[in-house]
Design a protein around this motif. Sequence first.
Motif, mmCIF file in Angstrom:
data_model
loop_
_atom_site.group_PDB
_atom_site.id
_atom_site.type_symbol
_atom_site.label_atom_id
_atom_site.label_comp_id
_atom_site.label_asym_id
_atom_site.label_seq_id
_atom_site.Cartn_x
_atom_site.Cartn_y
_atom_site.Cartn_z
ATOM 1 N N MET A 41 4.905 -19.919 65.604
ATOM 2 C CA MET A 41 5.554 -19.563 66.949
ATOM 3 C C MET A 41 4.426 -20.358 67.894
ATOM 4 S SD MET A 41 4.831 -16.406 69.179
ATOM 5 C CE MET A 41 5.035 -17.375 70.754
ATOM 6 N N LYS A 42 3.209 -20.226 67.902
ATOM 7 C CA LYS A 42 2.216 -20.745 68.837
ATOM 8 C C LYS A 42 2.224 -22.289 68.640
ATOM 9 C CE LYS A 42 -1.191 -18.604 66.795
ATOM 10 N NZ LYS A 42 -2.631 -18.095 66.701
ATOM 11 N N ARG A 43 2.497 -23.053 67.633
ATOM 12 C CA ARG A 43 2.767 -24.491 67.430
ATOM 13 C C ARG A 43 3.861 -24.777 68.357
ATOM 14 N NH1 ARG A 43 2.212 -24.682 62.388
ATOM 15 N NH2 ARG A 43 4.256 -24.646 61.946
ATOM 16 N N GLY A 44 5.143 -24.133 68.008
ATOM 17 C CA GLY A 44 6.323 -24.228 68.888
ATOM 18 C C GLY A 44 6.192 -24.160 70.353
ATOM 19 N N ALA A 45 5.203 -23.164 70.866
ATOM 20 C CA ALA A 45 5.009 -22.961 72.267
ATOM 21 C C ALA A 45 4.271 -23.925 73.019
ATOM 22 C CB ALA A 45 4.458 -21.536 72.354
ATOM 23 N N ARG A 46 3.666 -24.801 72.124
ATOM 24 C CA ARG A 46 2.821 -25.977 72.793
ATOM 25 C C ARG A 46 3.685 -26.927 73.337
ATOM 26 N NH1 ARG A 46 -0.329 -27.752 67.718
ATOM 27 N NH2 ARG A 46 -1.359 -25.557 67.319
ATOM 28 N N ARG A 47 4.698 -27.191 72.690
ATOM 29 C CA ARG A 47 5.500 -28.298 73.508
ATOM 30 C C ARG A 47 6.379 -27.640 74.538
ATOM 31 N NH1 ARG A 47 9.519 -29.050 69.400
ATOM 32 N NH2 ARG A 47 8.960 -27.318 68.533
ATOM 33 N N PRO A 48 6.495 -28.536 75.592
ATOM 34 C CA PRO A 48 7.385 -28.075 77.005
ATOM 35 C C PRO A 48 8.701 -27.562 76.429
ATOM 36 C CG PRO A 48 6.841 -30.579 76.965
ATOM 37 C CD PRO A 48 6.246 -30.125 75.832
ATOM 38 N N GLY A 49 9.527 -26.660 77.055
ATOM 39 C CA GLY A 49 10.791 -26.630 76.846
ATOM 40 C C GLY A 49 11.761 -27.588 77.986
ATOM 41 N N ILE A 50 13.022 -27.879 77.474
ATOM 42 C CA ILE A 50 13.835 -28.523 78.572
ATOM 43 C C ILE A 50 14.892 -27.775 79.022
ATOM 44 C CG2 ILE A 50 15.124 -30.352 78.651
ATOM 45 C CD1 ILE A 50 12.485 -31.409 78.336
ATOM 46 N N ILE A 51 15.036 -27.515 80.402
ATOM 47 C CA ILE A 51 15.939 -26.655 80.784
ATOM 48 C C ILE A 51 17.428 -27.311 80.421
ATOM 49 C CG2 ILE A 51 17.121 -25.972 83.176
ATOM 50 C CD1 ILE A 51 14.693 -24.478 82.843
ATOM 51 N N SER A 52 18.405 -26.382 79.834
ATOM 52 C CA SER A 52 19.600 -26.742 79.451
ATOM 53 C C SER A 52 20.484 -27.366 80.821
ATOM 54 C CB SER A 52 20.618 -25.594 79.008
ATOM 55 O OG SER A 52 20.687 -24.625 80.256
ATOM 56 N N PRO A 53 21.366 -28.323 80.346
ATOM 57 C CA PRO A 53 22.345 -29.022 81.581
ATOM 58 C C PRO A 53 23.129 -28.103 82.285
ATOM 59 C CG PRO A 53 22.627 -30.367 79.165
ATOM 60 C CD PRO A 53 21.660 -28.930 79.075
ATOM 61 N N GLN A 54 23.409 -27.008 81.829
ATOM 62 C CA GLN A 54 23.996 -25.686 82.613
ATOM 63 C C GLN A 54 23.323 -25.123 83.573
ATOM 64 O OE1 GLN A 54 24.134 -25.988 79.203
ATOM 65 N NE2 GLN A 54 25.910 -26.735 78.396
ATOM 66 N N GLU A 55 22.044 -24.923 83.437
ATOM 67 C CA GLU A 55 21.250 -24.345 84.511
ATOM 68 C C GLU A 55 20.367 -25.488 85.391
ATOM 69 O OE1 GLU A 55 18.878 -21.750 82.124
ATOM 70 O OE2 GLU A 55 20.318 -20.266 82.079
ATOM 71 N N GLN A 56 20.389 -26.734 84.939
ATOM 72 C CA GLN A 56 19.689 -27.886 85.559
ATOM 73 C C GLN A 56 20.112 -27.857 87.217
ATOM 74 O OE1 GLN A 56 19.169 -31.406 83.520
ATOM 75 N NE2 GLN A 56 18.036 -32.401 85.290
ATOM 76 N N HIS A 57 21.224 -27.741 87.601
ATOM 77 C CA HIS A 57 21.607 -27.776 89.119
ATOM 78 C C HIS A 57 20.689 -26.789 89.842
ATOM 79 C CE1 HIS A 57 24.449 -24.893 87.744
ATOM 80 N NE2 HIS A 57 24.742 -24.385 88.938
ATOM 81 N N LEU A 58 20.639 -25.610 89.389
ATOM 82 C CA LEU A 58 19.972 -24.326 89.961
ATOM 83 C C LEU A 58 18.452 -24.784 90.181
ATOM 84 C CD1 LEU A 58 21.107 -21.508 87.889
ATOM 85 C CD2 LEU A 58 22.099 -22.109 90.081
ATOM 86 N N ILE A 59 17.925 -25.551 89.047
ATOM 87 C CA ILE A 59 16.380 -25.800 89.397
ATOM 88 C C ILE A 59 16.465 -26.996 90.377
ATOM 89 C CG2 ILE A 59 14.202 -26.589 88.257
ATOM 90 C CD1 ILE A 59 15.481 -23.730 87.430
ATOM 91 N N ASP A 60 17.381 -27.877 90.284
ATOM 92 C CA ASP A 60 17.418 -29.006 91.216
ATOM 93 C C ASP A 60 17.571 -28.464 92.624
ATOM 94 O OD1 ASP A 60 17.393 -30.834 89.261
ATOM 95 O OD2 ASP A 60 19.400 -30.999 89.169
ATOM 96 N N ARG A 61 18.240 -27.453 92.964
ATOM 97 C CA ARG A 61 18.242 -26.973 94.364
ATOM 98 C C ARG A 61 16.673 -26.425 94.771
ATOM 99 N NH1 ARG A 61 22.698 -22.708 94.449
ATOM 100 N NH2 ARG A 61 23.899 -24.537 93.569
ATOM 101 N N LEU A 62 16.034 -25.949 93.818
ATOM 102 C CA LEU A 62 14.798 -25.391 93.997
ATOM 103 C C LEU A 62 13.631 -26.380 94.276
ATOM 104 C CD1 LEU A 62 14.622 -22.379 91.484
ATOM 105 C CD2 LEU A 62 15.411 -22.170 93.923
ATOM 106 N N ILE A 63 13.769 -27.299 93.432
ATOM 107 C CA ILE A 63 12.668 -28.449 93.838
ATOM 108 C C ILE A 63 13.517 -29.677 94.291
ATOM 109 C CG2 ILE A 63 10.552 -27.474 92.624
ATOM 110 C CD1 ILE A 63 11.867 -28.927 90.261
ATOM 111 N N PRO A 64 14.047 -29.973 95.384
ATOM 112 C CA PRO A 64 14.806 -31.053 95.726
ATOM 113 C C PRO A 64 13.853 -32.410 95.709
ATOM 114 C CG PRO A 64 14.399 -29.765 97.495
ATOM 115 C CD PRO A 64 13.839 -29.018 96.264
ATOM 116 N N TYR A 65 12.642 -32.361 96.074
ATOM 117 C CA TYR A 65 12.167 -33.821 96.266
ATOM 118 C C TYR A 65 10.917 -34.209 95.113
ATOM 119 C CZ TYR A 65 13.776 -33.038 100.795
ATOM 120 O OH TYR A 65 14.605 -32.507 101.753
ATOM 121 N N LYS A 66 11.189 -33.360 93.957
ATOM 122 C CA LYS A 66 10.389 -33.853 92.885
ATOM 123 C C LYS A 66 11.074 -34.812 91.993
ATOM 124 C CE LYS A 66 6.810 -30.804 91.863
ATOM 125 N NZ LYS A 66 6.202 -30.180 90.397
#
Length: 66
Positions: A41-66
């Motif tokens: 579990m600890k080894r798997g948590a070291r790697r970054p996660g990727i947001i699913s495509p279904q939720e990505q538009h929500l995050i894009d609205r929060l960080i528009p200029y990154k």
Amino acid sequence: MGRKMKTKRGAAKRFKKTASGKVKFKRSKMRHILTKKSTKMKRGARRPGIISPQEQHLIDRLIPYK
């Protein structure tokens, strides 16, 4: 002329955009009480996660200029 969008500062600290436009985040449960958590579990948590495509538009609205 339209207004600039404000970046949500809490989201800016938690998410980063990759070169291909995906959104990555740090996984949880790695701050304390690590002795009882499995190595797998600890080894798997070291790697970054990727947001699913279904939720990505929500995050894009929060960080528009990154």
